[in-house]
Design a protein around this motif. Structure first.
Motif, PDB file in Angstrom:
ATOM      1  N   LEU A 101       7.293   7.585   7.832  1.00  0.00           N
ATOM      2  CA  LEU A 101       8.324   7.576   8.863  1.00  0.00           C
ATOM      3  C   LEU A 101       8.631   8.998   9.356  1.00  0.00           C
ATOM      4  CD1 LEU A 101      10.292   5.886  10.502  1.00  0.00           C
ATOM      5  CD2 LEU A 101      11.879   5.962   8.569  1.00  0.00           C
ATOM      6  N   VAL A 102       8.777   9.939   8.429  1.00  0.00           N
ATOM      7  CA  VAL A 102       9.050  11.329   8.809  1.00  0.00           C
ATOM      8  C   VAL A 102       7.890  11.901   9.620  1.00  0.00           C
ATOM      9  CG1 VAL A 102       9.318  13.671   7.909  1.00  0.00           C
ATOM     10  CG2 VAL A 102      10.657  11.794   6.934  1.00  0.00           C
ATOM     11  N   GLU A 103       6.666  11.579   9.225  1.00  0.00           N
ATOM     12  CA  GLU A 103       5.499  12.066   9.956  1.00  0.00           C
ATOM     13  C   GLU A 103       5.521  11.583  11.411  1.00  0.00           C
ATOM     14  OE1 GLU A 103       0.593  11.863   9.677  1.00  0.00           O
ATOM     15  OE2 GLU A 103       1.837  10.999   8.094  1.00  0.00           O
ATOM     16  N   ALA A 104       5.851  10.310  11.608  1.00  0.00           N
ATOM     17  CA  ALA A 104       5.902   9.766  12.966  1.00  0.00           C
ATOM     18  C   ALA A 104       7.036  10.393  13.768  1.00  0.00           C
ATOM     19  CB  ALA A 104       6.064   8.249  12.915  1.00  0.00           C
ATOM     20  N   LEU A 105       8.191  10.579  13.162  1.00  0.00           N
ATOM     21  CA  LEU A 105       9.322  11.205  13.849  1.00  0.00           C
ATOM     22  C   LEU A 105       8.994  12.636  14.250  1.00  0.00           C
ATOM     23  CD1 LEU A 105      12.187   9.825  11.597  1.00  0.00           C
ATOM     24  CD2 LEU A 105      11.993   9.431  14.059  1.00  0.00           C
ATOM     25  N   ASP A 106       8.306  13.362  13.370  1.00  0.00           N
ATOM     26  CA  ASP A 106       7.934  14.744  13.679  1.00  0.00           C
ATOM     27  C   ASP A 106       6.966  14.808  14.858  1.00  0.00           C
ATOM     28  OD1 ASP A 106       9.546  15.758  11.711  1.00  0.00           O
ATOM     29  OD2 ASP A 106       7.931  16.197  10.287  1.00  0.00           O
ATOM     30  N   LEU A 107       6.065  13.837  14.935  1.00  0.00           N
ATOM     31  CA  LEU A 107       5.110  13.824  16.036  1.00  0.00           C
ATOM     32  C   LEU A 107       5.796  13.577  17.383  1.00  0.00           C
ATOM     33  CD1 LEU A 107       2.117  11.876  14.465  1.00  0.00           C
ATOM     34  CD2 LEU A 107       2.081  14.245  15.266  1.00  0.00           C
ATOM     35  N   VAL A 108       6.801  12.699  17.363  1.00  0.00           N
ATOM     36  CA  VAL A 108       7.495  12.357  18.606  1.00  0.00           C
ATOM     37  C   VAL A 108       8.499  13.432  19.016  1.00  0.00           C
ATOM     38  CG1 VAL A 108       9.028  10.702  19.736  1.00  0.00           C
ATOM     39  CG2 VAL A 108       7.217   9.883  18.242  1.00  0.00           C
ATOM     40  N   LEU A 109       9.275  13.917  18.031  1.00  0.00           N
ATOM     41  CA  LEU A 109      10.421  14.766  18.338  1.00  0.00           C
ATOM     42  C   LEU A 109      10.179  16.247  18.093  1.00  0.00           C
ATOM     43  CD1 LEU A 109      13.144  12.537  16.632  1.00  0.00           C
ATOM     44  CD2 LEU A 109      12.515  12.556  19.054  1.00  0.00           C
ATOM     45  N   GLY A 110       9.155  16.560  17.291  1.00  0.00           N
ATOM     46  CA  GLY A 110       8.946  17.935  16.856  1.00  0.00           C
ATOM     47  C   GLY A 110       9.316  18.069  15.392  1.00  0.00           C
ATOM     48  N   ARG A 130       1.170   8.069  -0.474  1.00  0.00           N
ATOM     49  CA  ARG A 130       1.612   7.428   0.759  1.00  0.00           C
ATOM     50  C   ARG A 130       2.915   6.676   0.479  1.00  0.00           C
ATOM     51  NH1 ARG A 130       0.587   2.366   3.679  1.00  0.00           N
ATOM     52  NH2 ARG A 130       0.409   2.807   5.914  1.00  0.00           N
ATOM     53  N   THR A 131       3.989   7.095   1.124  1.00  0.00           N
ATOM     54  CA  THR A 131       5.286   6.459   0.930  1.00  0.00           C
ATOM     55  C   THR A 131       5.883   6.082   2.276  1.00  0.00           C
ATOM     56  OG1 THR A 131       6.611   8.487   1.054  1.00  0.00           O
ATOM     57  CG2 THR A 131       5.665   7.920  -1.102  1.00  0.00           C
ATOM     58  N   VAL A 132       6.849   5.167   2.257  1.00  0.00           N
ATOM     59  CA  VAL A 132       7.466   4.723   3.504  1.00  0.00           C
ATOM     60  C   VAL A 132       8.185   5.890   4.185  1.00  0.00           C
ATOM     61  CG1 VAL A 132       9.043   3.084   4.578  1.00  0.00           C
ATOM     62  CG2 VAL A 132       7.759   2.399   2.547  1.00  0.00           C
ATOM     63  N   ALA A 133       8.984   6.624   3.432  1.00  0.00           N
ATOM     64  CA  ALA A 133       9.705   7.753   4.021  1.00  0.00           C
ATOM     65  C   ALA A 133       8.735   8.804   4.555  1.00  0.00           C
ATOM     66  CB  ALA A 133      10.651   8.368   2.993  1.00  0.00           C
ATOM     67  N   GLY A 134       7.659   9.041   3.825  1.00  0.00           N
ATOM     68  CA  GLY A 134       6.685  10.024   4.272  1.00  0.00           C
ATOM     69  C   GLY A 134       6.046   9.651   5.592  1.00  0.00           C
ATOM     70  N   ASP A 137       0.804  -1.226   0.000  1.00  0.00           N
ATOM     71  CA  ASP A 137       0.000   0.000   0.000  1.00  0.00           C
ATOM     72  C   ASP A 137       0.838   1.277   0.000  1.00  0.00           C
ATOM     73  OD1 ASP A 137      -2.363  -1.519   0.041  1.00  0.00           O
ATOM     74  OD2 ASP A 137      -2.231  -1.740   2.211  1.00  0.00           O
ATOM     75  N   PHE A 138       2.126   1.136  -0.317  1.00  0.00           N
ATOM     76  CA  PHE A 138       3.001   2.297  -0.409  1.00  0.00           C
ATOM     77  C   PHE A 138       3.352   2.586  -1.871  1.00  0.00           C
ATOM     78  CE2 PHE A 138       4.119   0.975   3.978  1.00  0.00           C
ATOM     79  CZ  PHE A 138       3.886   2.188   4.635  1.00  0.00           C
ATOM     80  N   SER A 139       3.508   3.857  -2.197  1.00  0.00           N
ATOM     81  CA  SER A 139       3.982   4.257  -3.527  1.00  0.00           C
ATOM     82  C   SER A 139       5.507   4.342  -3.526  1.00  0.00           C
ATOM     83  CB  SER A 139       3.370   5.608  -3.913  1.00  0.00           C
ATOM     84  OG  SER A 139       1.977   5.513  -4.038  1.00  0.00           O
ATOM     85  N   GLY A 140       6.153   3.327  -2.960  1.00  0.00           N
ATOM     86  CA  GLY A 140       7.597   3.287  -2.890  1.00  0.00           C
ATOM     87  C   GLY A 140       8.134   3.928  -1.632  1.00  0.00           C
ATOM     88  N   TRP A 141       9.461   4.066  -1.576  1.00  0.00           N
ATOM     89  CA  TRP A 141      10.124   4.640  -0.411  1.00  0.00           C
ATOM     90  C   TRP A 141      10.036   6.152  -0.394  1.00  0.00           C
ATOM     91  CZ3 TRP A 141      12.360   3.674   4.224  1.00  0.00           C
ATOM     92  CH2 TRP A 141      13.105   4.718   4.778  1.00  0.00           C
ATOM     93  N   ALA A 142      10.455   6.784  -1.491  1.00  0.00           N
ATOM     94  CA  ALA A 142      10.726   8.227  -1.491  1.00  0.00           C
ATOM     95  C   ALA A 142       9.460   9.057  -1.317  1.00  0.00           C
ATOM     96  CB  ALA A 142      11.421   8.621  -2.789  1.00  0.00           C
ATOM     97  N   VAL A 143       9.599  10.166  -0.593  1.00  0.00           N
ATOM     98  CA  VAL A 143       8.484  11.092  -0.383  1.00  0.00           C
ATOM     99  C   VAL A 143       7.988  11.620  -1.728  1.00  0.00           C
ATOM    100  CG1 VAL A 143       7.823  13.317   0.602  1.00  0.00           C
ATOM    101  CG2 VAL A 143       9.298  11.770   1.902  1.00  0.00           C
ATOM    102  N   GLN A 144       6.662  11.587  -1.920  1.00  0.00           N
ATOM    103  CA  GLN A 144       6.033  12.102  -3.127  1.00  0.00           C
ATOM    104  C   GLN A 144       4.777  12.876  -2.725  1.00  0.00           C
ATOM    105  OE1 GLN A 144       5.572   9.100  -6.352  1.00  0.00           O
ATOM    106  NE2 GLN A 144       6.594   7.696  -4.946  1.00  0.00           N
ATOM    107  N   PRO A 145       4.529  13.994  -3.388  1.00  0.00           N
ATOM    108  CA  PRO A 145       3.333  14.775  -3.045  1.00  0.00           C
ATOM    109  C   PRO A 145       2.054  13.962  -3.215  1.00  0.00           C
ATOM    110  CG  PRO A 145       4.806  16.015  -4.483  1.00  0.00           C
ATOM    111  CD  PRO A 145       5.323  14.607  -4.460  1.00  0.00           C
ATOM    112  N   ASN A 146       1.191  14.013  -2.229  1.00  0.00           N
ATOM    113  CA  ASN A 146      -0.134  13.393  -2.276  1.00  0.00           C
ATOM    114  C   ASN A 146      -0.091  11.881  -2.453  1.00  0.00           C
ATOM    115  OD1 ASN A 146      -1.358  16.024  -2.145  1.00  0.00           O
ATOM    116  ND2 ASN A 146      -0.904  16.249  -4.334  1.00  0.00           N
TER     117      ASN A 146
END
Length: 277
Positions: free
Chosen positions: A34-43, A28-32, A17-26
């Motif tokens: 992961l970054v979202e979760a890190l931002d929620l935890v760390l800021g 769902r990607t693995v990197a996207g 259900d991912f459009s690959g690793w790399a962040v892409q506009p609009n």
């Protein structure tokens, strides 16, 4: 400037259900995710420089993906020992960070890697893939001969120009060294191809698998996949195997951390992009 440390992350994901690793506009990607979760935890923006060993394409899985990122040392000291569990609570079920390790600042998940190893799963059972494995196993419509698959694989091992099997990128070489390529049939009847190289160009692994499968079912001679290595452009005769059978299972690095920087320098000289197989 605040002192920063580098973290190595070992990551697994179901790529369905991912459009690959790399962040892409609009998308769902693995990197996207992961970054979202890190931002929620760390800021937002606290973790920076997320770099991956191999940018897997849409639908490709990973059990041994590696990436790195940088954090302020004070933030790491605050969250060390807790961050992994906090990410586990926030991340969706189809991606897991299995380990977070502080590494030398010259560790580069992409350029310090010495090899990437993929596996591709295929079933030739007449009923197709088992329901619980349908997301990671290709159902092949014809019987496959293990000896023929391995004979076809033997002609592809070594350093070659894999232009016939790659989607060419401007200013990037298609020369790669395949150090391992073989097939096995597991006790459950599943055929598994193991492919290892210093790096892969885009679509290379799935193209190799596609060529070997038609040799394995008898539609092409076992010498045919190897014969395509004489070509200097993408072969239209090669069908790219579907993404869902492929998984990145391991990325190798120098055993001595002192070798990270040297390995990265060598890799940068050899090629520009490192992409999914």
């Amino acid at each position: 400037m605040d002192e920063r440390i580098r973290l190595r992350l070992d990551v697994s994901y179901d790529g369905t259900d991912f459009s690959g690793w790399a962040v892409q506009p609009n998308r769902r990607t693995v990197a996207g995710v992961l970054v979202e979760a890190l931002d929620l935890v760390l800021g937002a923006g606290t973790a920076s420089g997320l770099t991956v060993a191999g940018r897997t394409d849409a639908g490709v899985h990973a059990t041994g993906q590696v990436c790195h990122l940088d954090l302020p040392a004070a933030v790491w000291r605050e969250h060390d020992g807790l961050l992994l569990r906090r990410l586990a609570r926030l991340l969706p079920g189809d991606v897991r960070v299995r380990a977070m390790t502080e590494v030398a600042t010259d560790f580069d998940a992409r350029f310090s890697a010495t090899f990437r190893r993929y596996e591709y799963r295929v079933t030739d059972a007449p009923w197709g893939a088992e329901p619980l494995r349908r997301r990671d196993t290709l159902a092949w419509p014809k019987p496959l001969d293990l000896a023929a698959l391995n004979a076809a694989a033997a002609g592809l091992v070594g350093e070659h120009d894999f232009a016939a099997y790659c989607r060419r990128k401007e200013n990037a070489t298609t020369v790669r060294e395949v150090t391992r390529l073989d097939w096995r049939r597991d006790p459950d009847g599943i055929l598994v191809a193991t492919v290892q190289a210093d790096a892969f160009c885009q679509n290379m692994v799935r193209s190799l698998v596609g060529a070997m499968l038609v040799a394995g079912d008898g539609r092409r001679p076992v010498q045919w996949p190897g014969s395509l290595l004489s070509r200097r452009e993408r072969s239209s005769e090669v069908t790219v195997a579907p993404a869902h059978g492929l998984a990145l299972v391991e990325v190798g690095y120098p055993t001595d951390p002192a070798g990270y920087a040297g390995r990265a320098e060598v890799t940068r000289r050899l090629r520009v992009p490192v992409a999914e197989g």
